[in-house]
Write an enzyme that holds these catalytic residues in place. Structure first.
Site, short mmCIF file in Angstrom:
data_model
loop_
_atom_site.label_atom_id
_atom_site.label_comp_id
_atom_site.label_asym_id
_atom_site.label_seq_id
_atom_site.Cartn_x
_atom_site.Cartn_y
_atom_site.Cartn_z
CD GLU A 174 -2.98 -0.97 2.28
OE1 GLU A 174 -3.02 0.07 2.95
OE2 GLU A 174 -3.81 -1.88 2.40
CD GLU A 372 -3.20 -5.83 4.18
OE1 GLU A 372 -4.03 -4.99 4.58
OE2 GLU A 372 -1.98 -5.65 4.18
C1 GCO Z 1 -3.50 -1.60 5.67
C2 GCO Z 1 -2.37 -2.43 6.12
C3 GCO Z 1 -2.66 -3.28 7.32
C4 GCO Z 1 -3.78 -2.81 8.18
C5 GCO Z 1 -5.11 -3.28 7.69
C6 GCO Z 1 -6.28 -2.80 8.49
O1 GCO Z 1 -4.17 -1.98 4.74
O2 GCO Z 1 -3.75 -0.56 6.24
O3 GCO Z 1 -1.85 -3.19 5.13
O4 GCO Z 1 -1.44 -3.24 7.99
O5 GCO Z 1 -3.63 -3.24 9.48
O6 GCO Z 1 -5.32 -2.85 6.38
O7 GCO Z 1 -6.32 -1.41 8.49
#
Ligand code: GCO
Length: 483
Positions: A174, A372
């Site tokens: 990200e 994710e």
């Molecule tokens: C993000 C990160 C994660 C977060 C998850 C929840 O996407 O922000 O990759 O580390 O913890 O997304 O916010």
């Protein structure tokens, strides 16, 4: 319950070889912040700065993964997961960002990788999940081009050590968050508020990705290793798709959040409309001749993180200083309809479907992995006859519907090859500290005891059979009706 909207949920079968995984990140789980030669990162500095993180929480201890590797890898194994995505802490490997390599850091991740392989689990490595070594930030962090070169060296060092074993490499997690939350809105480390710095960071993160891939490809020897990058792409809608001004607002969000990364990474150019939208902030002269070619390295898998949707409309002219949307001066966000998770994020499985289809349409040659997806809820441990349980029907429902949406995308022709649930365990949720629980495994932060939530049992069943389970043992699925 077997149906919702126009598609069946339970009984859906995923293709053979589909990767069912869970994800985590170093600073969120490891703890041991000053042990075995680890240097400080921007998240150590930020979390120790009063007022930056809820309740003054830090990652100093986190969930002690650093000291519980075997126990936690056994846990992953017991969930039948075929892959585990974790990140390597740059400040454990090269504590000052440049200079000396810390053998103890390499040895630690080697243990993790070997432990996964011994249990039949594919190691999926993220090289940068936001923990920039503080000494690099002291020299400008991602606003400084030198950081991209330092990252490339770090990638090479890790690749040389683990390149015969790691199954999937993802360079950045990200970069949208690193650039805009880190340098424009200041909600994340290093907490700056500068639109110019954020756009410089966009470019230097992209450059870091490309340079790192060049290094990795030279040293990785596992024949079937795959290379990727993980973006959190906005799933944006126009408030009124028939209104050209709203459509333009959506275009602007997609330029800033999506194409600012995917176009240079996958196509070798910066979107002309992005340069135009931001020309009052910068002329982008920090992009040097040849940079976009360096960024545009071949990859195998496009990683996407998906949580919720956004809707944009044309609003009154306003300043974007201090927001994560530099230059989107006439764009207004429209509140999304619920239901919401404990993060206040709207639950919209159709958004995952739309994102997968749109991403595949735009970049048809890549396999896609959901790196994710998951949800935070206020989970509680209950005890029945001495057995601890965590009933999290909302999370089961969330996962069920999102896996069904992913399945629907596969049916529609999207080459989706894997899905990583965020997150394996409850952990340090950045600016929210320990207040938000994303795990499918509950962690008692006093005792570090791990307890599988019902969602973990449900997911273990899916991972083992490849078929979305009708029901979880003893659990109830929540009401149908939304997708
Ligand atoms: C993000 C990160 C994660 C977060 C998850 C929840 O996407 O922000 O990759 O580390 O913890 O997304 O916010």
């Amino acid at each position: 319950m077997s149906a919702t909207g126009d598609f069946r949920i339970s009984g859906l079968q995923f293709p053979d070889g589909f990767t069912f995984g869970a994800a985590s990140a170093a600073y969120q789980i490891e703890g041991a912040a000053t042990e075995d030669g680890r240097g400080a990162s921007i998240w150590d500095t930020f979390s120790h700065t009063p007022g930056k993180v809820a309740n003054g929480d830090t990652g100093d201890v986190a969930v002690e993964f650093y000291h519980r590797v075997d126990e936690d890898l056994d846990l992953i194994k017991s969930l039948h997961l075929s892959a585990y995505r974790f990140s390597i802490a740059w400040p454990r490997i090269i504590p000052a960002g440049t200079g000396e390599v810390n053998e103890a850091g390499l040895a630690f991740y080697e243990r993790v990788v070997d432990g996964l392989i011994a249990r039949g689990i594919d190691p999926v490595v993220t090289l940068y999940h936001w923990d920039l070594p503080q000494p690099l930030e002291d020299r400008g962090g991602w606003t400084n081009r030198e950081t991209s070169y330092a990252f490339a060296r770090y990638a090479r060092v890790v690749g040389e050590r683990l390149g015969d074993r790691v199954a999937v490499w993802t360079t950045l997690n990200e970069p949208w968050c690193s650039a805009y939350l880190g340098y424009a809105s200041g909600e994340h480390a290093p907490g700056h508020r500068s639109e110019l710095e954020a756009l410089q960071a966009v470019h230097h993160l992209n450059l870091a990705h490309g340079l790192a891939l060049i290094e990795l490809r030279e040293v990785v020897t596992r024949p079937d290793a795959k290379f990727s990058v993980t973006n959190c792409l906005a799933t944006a809608y126009a408030a009124d798709p028939a209104n050209p001004e709203d459509v333009d607002a959506k275009r602007q969000i997609e330029a800033l959040q999506n194409r600012a990364f995917t176009d240079p990474q996958l196509r070798g150019f910066y979107p002309p409309d992005l340069l135009e939208d931001t020309k009052h902030i910068t002329d982008w002269s920090f992009v040097r001749d040849g940079d976009v070619q360096l960024i545009n390295q071949p990859i195998d898998i496009l990683g996407i993180n998906y949580y919720c949707t956004g809707t944009a409309r044309r609003g009154p002219e306003h300043s974007t200083e201090g927001t994560p949307y530099p230059g989107a001066t006439r764009v207004e966000a429209v509140e999304q309809p619920g239901p919401y998770t404990d993060m206040g994020w709207n639950i919209a499985p159709h958004g995952l479907y739309d994102l997968l289809v749109a991403t595949h349409e735009a970049y048809p040659e890549f396999d896609i992995m959901i790196m994710e997806n998951g949800a935070a809820y206020r989970d509680q441990v209950v005890e029945h006859n001495g057995v601890k349980r965590v009933h999290d029907p909302e999370r089961v429902d969330f996962l069920l519907r999102h896996f069904a949406a992913a399945h629907r995308a596969i049916k529609a022709g999207v080459p989706l090859t894997g899905y990583f649930v965020w997150s394996l365990m409850d952990n340090f949720e950045w600016a929210f500290g320990y207040a938000k629980r994303f795990g499918i495994v509950h962690v008692d932060y006093e005792t570090q005891e791990r307890t599988k939530k019902d969602s973990a049992l449900w997911y273990a069943n899916l991972a083992e059979t490849g078929v979305i389970p009708e029901q979880l043992a003893g659990g109830i699925l929540s009401s149908p009706g939304r997708n």
